[in-house]
Design a protein around this motif. Structure first.
Motif, mmCIF file in Angstrom:
data_model
loop_
_atom_site.group_PDB
_atom_site.id
_atom_site.type_symbol
_atom_site.label_atom_id
_atom_site.label_comp_id
_atom_site.label_asym_id
_atom_site.label_seq_id
_atom_site.Cartn_x
_atom_site.Cartn_y
_atom_site.Cartn_z
ATOM 1 N N UNK A 1 0.821 -1.208 0.000
ATOM 2 C CA UNK A 1 0.000 0.000 0.000
ATOM 3 C C UNK A 1 0.854 1.258 0.000
ATOM 4 N N UNK A 2 1.997 1.209 0.679
ATOM 5 C CA UNK A 2 2.903 2.353 0.684
ATOM 6 C C UNK A 2 3.466 2.602 -0.710
ATOM 7 N N UNK A 3 3.825 1.524 -1.405
ATOM 8 C CA UNK A 3 4.332 1.662 -2.766
ATOM 9 C C UNK A 3 3.243 2.233 -3.684
ATOM 10 N N UNK A 4 2.003 1.752 -3.520
ATOM 11 C CA UNK A 4 0.895 2.282 -4.307
ATOM 12 C C UNK A 4 0.653 3.757 -3.987
ATOM 13 N N UNK A 5 0.829 4.137 -2.724
ATOM 14 C CA UNK A 5 0.649 5.532 -2.316
ATOM 15 C C UNK A 5 1.669 6.430 -3.021
ATOM 16 N N UNK A 6 2.920 6.017 -3.043
ATOM 17 C CA UNK A 6 3.954 6.827 -3.695
ATOM 18 C C UNK A 6 3.764 6.868 -5.202
ATOM 19 N N UNK A 7 3.326 5.761 -5.790
ATOM 20 C CA UNK A 7 3.029 5.755 -7.229
ATOM 21 C C UNK A 7 1.873 6.700 -7.541
#
Length: 72
Positions: free
Chosen positions: A9-15
């Motif tokens: 979810x953190x990676x999706x947030x930054x993307x």
């Protein structure tokens, strides 16, 4: 397992944040947003970026709330 979900979810947030900032950059820094294809691109990047950003704060809140419960 839960750590892996939070990391995803953190990676999706930054993307999503990158997509939103790209949309803002295209909108303000080019004339392409005045054409139909540019409008579609800016709207798509901004919309998808915000959708990708939205689950992460909710997951962080749920993780915090679970940590506050002393019975578990």
């Amino acid at each position: 397992m839960q750590k892996r979900i939070i990391d995803t979810l953190k990676m999706m947030h930054w993307l999503g944040l990158a997509m939103l900032l790209t949309a803002i950059g295209i909108y303000f820094l080019s004339d392409w947003s005045q054409q139909l294809a540019g409008m579609v691109l800016v709207a798509s990047l901004a919309g998808l970026g915000m959708v990708l950003m939205s689950p992460f704060p909710i997951a962080l809140f749920l993780e915090w709330a679970r940590a506050q419960n002393p019975s578990e």
